[in-house]
Motif scaffolding. Structure first.
Motif, PDB file in Angstrom:
ATOM      1  N   ARG A 129     -26.524   2.784 -32.809  1.00  0.00           N
ATOM      2  CA  ARG A 129     -26.153   3.198 -31.451  1.00  0.00           C
ATOM      3  C   ARG A 129     -26.224   4.713 -31.292  1.00  0.00           C
ATOM      4  O   ARG A 129     -26.521   5.211 -30.193  1.00  0.00           O
ATOM      5  N   GLN A 130     -25.974   5.468 -32.346  1.00  0.00           N
ATOM      6  CA  GLN A 130     -25.971   6.932 -32.253  1.00  0.00           C
ATOM      7  C   GLN A 130     -27.327   7.468 -31.812  1.00  0.00           C
ATOM      8  O   GLN A 130     -27.399   8.465 -31.106  1.00  0.00           O
ATOM      9  N   GLY A 131     -28.406   6.822 -32.233  1.00  0.00           N
ATOM     10  CA  GLY A 131     -29.737   7.322 -31.895  1.00  0.00           C
ATOM     11  C   GLY A 131     -30.403   6.577 -30.757  1.00  0.00           C
ATOM     12  O   GLY A 131     -31.575   6.807 -30.479  1.00  0.00           O
ATOM     13  N   TYR A 132     -29.668   5.690 -30.100  1.00  0.00           N
ATOM     14  CA  TYR A 132     -30.277   4.887 -29.048  1.00  0.00           C
ATOM     15  C   TYR A 132     -29.805   5.337 -27.675  1.00  0.00           C
ATOM     16  O   TYR A 132     -28.606   5.460 -27.432  1.00  0.00           O
ATOM     17  N   ARG A 133     -30.765   5.570 -26.781  1.00  0.00           N
ATOM     18  CA  ARG A 133     -30.448   5.965 -25.409  1.00  0.00           C
ATOM     19  C   ARG A 133     -30.275   4.707 -24.559  1.00  0.00           C
ATOM     20  O   ARG A 133     -31.261   4.063 -24.187  1.00  0.00           O
ATOM     21  N   ILE A 134     -29.041   4.364 -24.297  1.00  0.00           N
ATOM     22  CA  ILE A 134     -28.732   3.136 -23.567  1.00  0.00           C
ATOM     23  C   ILE A 134     -29.230   3.253 -22.135  1.00  0.00           C
ATOM     24  O   ILE A 134     -28.975   4.245 -21.455  1.00  0.00           O
ATOM     25  N   ARG A 135     -29.925   2.220 -21.657  1.00  0.00           N
ATOM     26  CA  ARG A 135     -30.564   2.276 -20.344  1.00  0.00           C
ATOM     27  C   ARG A 135     -29.969   1.293 -19.338  1.00  0.00           C
ATOM     28  O   ARG A 135     -30.487   1.165 -18.231  1.00  0.00           O
ATOM     29  N   SER A 136     -28.946   0.555 -19.736  1.00  0.00           N
ATOM     30  CA  SER A 136     -28.359  -0.402 -18.795  1.00  0.00           C
ATOM     31  C   SER A 136     -26.845  -0.419 -18.952  1.00  0.00           C
ATOM     32  O   SER A 136     -26.317  -0.226 -20.049  1.00  0.00           O
ATOM     33  N   TYR A 137     -26.182  -0.675 -17.835  1.00  0.00           N
ATOM     34  CA  TYR A 137     -24.723  -0.749 -17.867  1.00  0.00           C
ATOM     35  C   TYR A 137     -24.254  -1.939 -18.695  1.00  0.00           C
ATOM     36  O   TYR A 137     -23.245  -1.851 -19.398  1.00  0.00           O
ATOM     37  N   ASN A 138     -24.988  -3.062 -18.625  1.00  0.00           N
ATOM     38  CA  ASN A 138     -24.574  -4.263 -19.353  1.00  0.00           C
ATOM     39  C   ASN A 138     -24.523  -4.014 -20.861  1.00  0.00           C
ATOM     40  O   ASN A 138     -23.584  -4.450 -21.546  1.00  0.00           O
ATOM     41  N   LEU A 139     -25.535  -3.315 -21.386  1.00  0.00           N
ATOM     42  CA  LEU A 139     -25.537  -3.026 -22.815  1.00  0.00           C
ATOM     43  C   LEU A 139     -24.429  -2.052 -23.175  1.00  0.00           C
ATOM     44  O   LEU A 139     -23.734  -2.219 -24.176  1.00  0.00           O
ATOM     45  N   ALA A 195     -24.113  -8.160 -26.019  1.00  0.00           N
ATOM     46  CA  ALA A 195     -24.944  -7.003 -26.364  1.00  0.00           C
ATOM     47  C   ALA A 195     -26.357  -7.431 -26.723  1.00  0.00           C
ATOM     48  O   ALA A 195     -27.339  -6.785 -26.326  1.00  0.00           O
ATOM     49  N   VAL A 196     -26.489  -8.520 -27.468  1.00  0.00           N
ATOM     50  CA  VAL A 196     -27.810  -9.031 -27.831  1.00  0.00           C
ATOM     51  C   VAL A 196     -28.590  -9.414 -26.577  1.00  0.00           C
ATOM     52  O   VAL A 196     -29.775  -9.095 -26.429  1.00  0.00           O
ATOM     53  N   GLN A 197     -27.937 -10.088 -25.657  1.00  0.00           N
ATOM     54  CA  GLN A 197     -28.589 -10.506 -24.416  1.00  0.00           C
ATOM     55  C   GLN A 197     -28.970  -9.311 -23.549  1.00  0.00           C
ATOM     56  O   GLN A 197     -30.071  -9.252 -22.991  1.00  0.00           O
ATOM     57  N   ALA A 198     -28.068  -8.333 -23.442  1.00  0.00           N
ATOM     58  CA  ALA A 198     -28.352  -7.151 -22.615  1.00  0.00           C
ATOM     59  C   ALA A 198     -29.500  -6.337 -23.198  1.00  0.00           C
ATOM     60  O   ALA A 198     -30.337  -5.820 -22.466  1.00  0.00           O
ATOM     61  N   LEU A 199     -29.558  -6.223 -24.522  1.00  0.00           N
ATOM     62  CA  LEU A 199     -30.645  -5.469 -25.163  1.00  0.00           C
ATOM     63  C   LEU A 199     -31.980  -6.152 -24.938  1.00  0.00           C
ATOM     64  O   LEU A 199     -32.998  -5.477 -24.728  1.00  0.00           O
TER      65      LEU A 199
END
Length: 204
Positions: A129-139, A195-199
């Motif tokens: 998660r530290q290196g990932y730019r989250i692009r959705s509110y659900n995730l 989280a799996v579904q949102a990703l």
């Protein structure tokens, strides 16, 4: 004596000003057009090719940068997807009671494995998660929910894992340790699934 014609005088002055300003500007333009007329078709072709070459170079550079960015994003997404998949795969076993017919040493080893696998899965998700730019509110919401479940019991889980790895684990002690890991794994299942579904729905 004849009176002065002021409108005529004003018109002459205006014409002089306009001429003084615009004629010097038109002279260079006329000269430029004269020079342009002397340029041959080959020189025009060479200039056009140079312009197209520059445009293609800029476009190719931008395209390559875009592809590089997408590869980096896919790599970031791969890391967090694998981390979530790892955590998701260990939760069903950790959330269920071990076979009561097994002897104590075997039940202890399985419980040790469950604590270690859940801890490793959580650490992997945290690292990815530290290196990932989250692009959705659900995730973002699902990953936050995982942390909300984990944070209050983090120290207790470490303590329980140390206990179950001790040399004097009895049936009563093991029962308490099993209860803790089963309860935690059960509570963690829903946000991990979310989280799996949102990703899976995120686009690069």
């Amino acid at each position: 004596m004849k009176s002065l014609n002021w409108p005529q005088i004003a018109a002459c002055l205006a014409a002089g000003v306009v001429g003084g300003v615009f004629v010097p500007m038109l002279l260079p333009i006329t000269a430029i057009w004269g020079r342009l007329a002397t340029i041959t078709a080959g020189e025009w072709l060479q200039a056009g090719a140079a312009i197209i070459g520059v445009a293609l170079t800029v476009w190719a550079t931008l395209w390559l940068e875009d592809q590089k960015r997408k590869r980096e994003q896919l790599e970031e997404q791969r890391l967090i997807r694998e981390a979530l998949a790892l955590l998701k795969s260990v939760l069903p076993g950790a959330s269920q009671a071990v076979d009561a017919e097994w002897d104590l040493p075997k039940r202890i080893l399985m419980t040790q494995a469950h604590y270690e696998m859940v801890r490793t899965g959580l650490e992997s998700v945290s690292y990815a998660r530290q290196g990932y730019r989250i692009r959705s509110y659900n995730l973002w919401n699902a990953l936050t929910a995982i942390e909300i479940v984990h944070a209050p019991v983090r120290a207790r889980l470490i303590s329980e894992e140390n206990i179950v790895r001790g040399n004097h684990v009895t049936d009563a002690v093991l029962a308490i340790c099993r209860e803790k890991i089963e309860e935690f794994a059960t509570e963690l299942t829903a946000p991990v699934d979310a989280a799996v579904q949102a990703l899976a729905q995120e686009r690069v």
